[in-house]
Design an enzyme around this catalytic site. Structure first.
Site, mmCIF file in Angstrom:
data_model
loop_
_atom_site.group_PDB
_atom_site.id
_atom_site.type_symbol
_atom_site.label_atom_id
_atom_site.label_comp_id
_atom_site.label_asym_id
_atom_site.label_seq_id
_atom_site.Cartn_x
_atom_site.Cartn_y
_atom_site.Cartn_z
ATOM 1 N N ASP A 202 -38.089 44.090 -63.294
ATOM 2 C CA ASP A 202 -38.393 44.475 -64.637
ATOM 3 C C ASP A 202 -39.775 44.381 -64.716
ATOM 4 O O ASP A 202 -40.642 45.296 -65.302
ATOM 5 C CB ASP A 202 -37.564 44.254 -65.680
ATOM 6 C CG ASP A 202 -36.247 44.871 -66.062
ATOM 7 O OD1 ASP A 202 -35.779 45.475 -65.115
ATOM 8 O OD2 ASP A 202 -35.872 44.909 -66.996
ATOM 9 N N TYR B 232 -24.844 35.074 -61.379
ATOM 10 C CA TYR B 232 -24.197 36.430 -62.007
ATOM 11 C C TYR B 232 -22.675 36.095 -61.433
ATOM 12 O O TYR B 232 -21.828 37.091 -62.035
ATOM 13 C CB TYR B 232 -24.734 37.952 -61.519
ATOM 14 C CG TYR B 232 -26.032 37.994 -62.371
ATOM 15 C CD1 TYR B 232 -26.721 36.801 -63.139
ATOM 16 C CD2 TYR B 232 -26.646 39.241 -62.228
ATOM 17 C CE1 TYR B 232 -27.665 37.059 -63.576
ATOM 18 C CE2 TYR B 232 -27.929 39.299 -63.174
ATOM 19 C CZ TYR B 232 -28.615 38.350 -63.511
ATOM 20 O OH TYR B 232 -29.632 38.556 -64.331
ATOM 21 N N ASP C 267 -41.680 31.032 -61.282
ATOM 22 C CA ASP C 267 -42.479 31.005 -62.346
ATOM 23 C C ASP C 267 -44.109 31.627 -61.804
ATOM 24 O O ASP C 267 -44.794 32.235 -62.540
ATOM 25 C CB ASP C 267 -42.638 29.810 -63.093
ATOM 26 C CG ASP C 267 -42.376 28.309 -62.396
ATOM 27 O OD1 ASP C 267 -42.368 28.851 -61.197
ATOM 28 O OD2 ASP C 267 -43.077 27.187 -62.926
ATOM 29 N N LYS D 46 -36.848 28.526 -56.927
ATOM 30 C CA LYS D 46 -37.173 27.421 -57.912
ATOM 31 C C LYS D 46 -36.878 26.087 -57.419
ATOM 32 O O LYS D 46 -36.123 25.204 -57.852
ATOM 33 C CB LYS D 46 -36.627 27.829 -59.338
ATOM 34 C CG LYS D 46 -36.930 26.739 -60.396
ATOM 35 C CD LYS D 46 -38.186 27.146 -60.732
ATOM 36 C CE LYS D 46 -38.598 25.881 -61.869
ATOM 37 N NZ LYS D 46 -39.892 26.176 -62.197
ATOM 38 N N ASP E 132 -33.570 40.116 -60.834
ATOM 39 C CA ASP E 132 -33.279 40.971 -61.980
ATOM 40 C C ASP E 132 -34.624 40.896 -62.904
ATOM 41 O O ASP E 132 -35.051 41.930 -63.279
ATOM 42 C CB ASP E 132 -32.108 40.259 -62.717
ATOM 43 C CG ASP E 132 -31.276 41.372 -63.678
ATOM 44 O OD1 ASP E 132 -32.014 42.555 -63.972
ATOM 45 O OD2 ASP E 132 -30.704 40.811 -64.258
#
Ligand code: NAD
Length: 364
Positions: free
Chosen positions: A252, A141, A224, A192, A248
């Site tokens: 959610d 970001y 994942d 990852k 992020d």
């Protein structure tokens, strides 16, 4: 106590839920004898409309002088033009960076009364109590370069940079181990590392630091797989730490364990201390500006109200007052009061103000 709080209502349902937070603070002030001096400032889309920028100087100045900041939400379709040079999210990202808020704490505790509001079976949700720690001022970001350009085929292409330094990883991982030490002594680090170099550095740095915390169990998960384990065995997690982008997404997803994004609070903390020697944090519900319901007075204010409780605890050291808020929310839900997002078929859905009134009545 006298404390300075900057209110940033922002866009969409932001002003609706901030109004609820303000009422709660006023009542806490009266009950416990505190004076909360609140200064309301623009951020995001409304700031762009009023000043041309998403983070105007008076907003930044007010936040820097405050003991803590409460934020509603930013963004909405009005400012969504992909070609726009100024975007509402720049206000939020800019503020996190300016205030050095590198750690985002998001507790996930499904309320016993709301288990039916989650798409997951109750048997998976009982006993879930985790804290997701998201790195907030680094990674993709903020990484540079981040650009759009025309390639040699005359086609538009775009790229972003995912970058982490060892010290950035150490800082957030240290917080994870320390928080886990006060909880169930387990850290799950999400990356990852099978594909990304930045994730391999992340994993190596976390592993090295874990040697300093032999009493804390460390688990590594690929992002994942983590999204799957979060649904298949949510009870197994205590503190989950991850980088900005993955955090992020995962937070959610985790909101669905609690039934609605409208229920979930968060705190963003940094190294900067306020006039009480506590972190000058920014507190916000995890939801966005919910343009689909904005202006209707039906937004769930619980995430915002619980964020206000987190502010009292972490930035002002007012644990008793924070507990009073949490108990008032519990009592309101136990009494069966619901907003539309958490009401089941046949249950009456209260509006934002009505729900806030019920919580105020239970604030004793
Ligand atoms: P959103 O969180 O705004 O909404 C997702 C869904 O959840 C919608 O159906 C919405 O109605 C519902 N919802 C969210 N909060 C609720 C509440 N308190 N009560 C009841 N229902 C609620 O996410 P989105 O639709 O992806 O994004 C909308 C805008 O918000 C976009 O412009 C996005 O960039 C922005 N956004 C801002 C923040 C922030 O300010 N921190 C975070 C996420 C998204």
């Amino acid at each position: 106590m006298k404390a300075k709080i900057t209110l940033l209502p922002g866009d969409g349902i932001g002003p609706e839920v901030i109004a609820a937070a303000q009422k709660i603070l006023e009542k806490i002030g009266e009950q416990f004898g505190h004076e909360f001096k609140m200064d309301s400032q623009h951020i995001g889309g409304i700031a762009i409309d009023e000043t041309g920028g998403a983070l105007p100087n008076p907003t930044l100045e007010s936040c820097k002088k405050a003991d803590a900041v409460l934020l509603g939400a930013v963004g909405g379709p009005k400012w969504d033009d992909p070609n726009a040079s100024v975007r509402p999210e720049q206000g939020l990202l800019g503020l996190r960076k300016e205030l050095g808020l590198f750690a985002n704490l998001r507790p996930v505790q499904p309320h016993p009364e709301l288990m039916g509001a989650s798409p997951l079976k109750e048997s998976y949700l009982e006993g879930v109590d985790m804290l997701i720690l998201r790195e907030l001022t680094g990674g993709i970001y903020f990484g540079q370069p981040s650009e759009k350009r025309i390639n040699e085929n005359g086609e538009e292409e775009a790229f972003d940079t995912m970058i982490y330094s060892e010290s950035e990883v150490r800082r957030i991982a240290k917080l994870a181990f320390e928080i886990a030490g006060e909880r169930s002594k387990k850290v799950t680090s999400v990356d990852k590392a099978n594909v990304l170099e930045s994730s391999r550095l992340w994993r190596k740095t976390v592993a090295k630091l874990s040697e300093e915390y032999p009493e804390i169990e460390l688990e590594n998960l690929l992002v994942d797989a983590a999204t799957m384990h979060l649904l298949s065995r949510p009870r197994d997690f205590d503190v989950m730490v991850t980088m900005n982008l993955f955090g992020d997404i995962i937070t959610d997803e985790s909101s669905m364990l609690t039934g609605s994004m409208g229920n979930m609070p968060s705190a963003a903390l940094g190294e900067d201390l306020n006039s009480f020697g506590k972190p000058r944090g920014m507190y916000e519900p995890i939801h966005g500006s919910a343009p689909d319901i904005a202006g209707q007075g039906i937004a769930n204010p619980i995430g915002m109200i619980l964020s206000t409780g987190m502010m009292l605890r972490h930035s002002l050291g007012l644990s008793e007052e924070a507990e009073a808020i949490e108990k008032a929310v519990d009592a309101t839900l136990n009494a069966g009061h619901r907003t539309g997002d958490i009401a089941r078929e046949g249950e009456v859905a209260l509006g934002t103000d009505e729900m806030c009134e019920k919580i105020l009545m239970n604030l004793v």
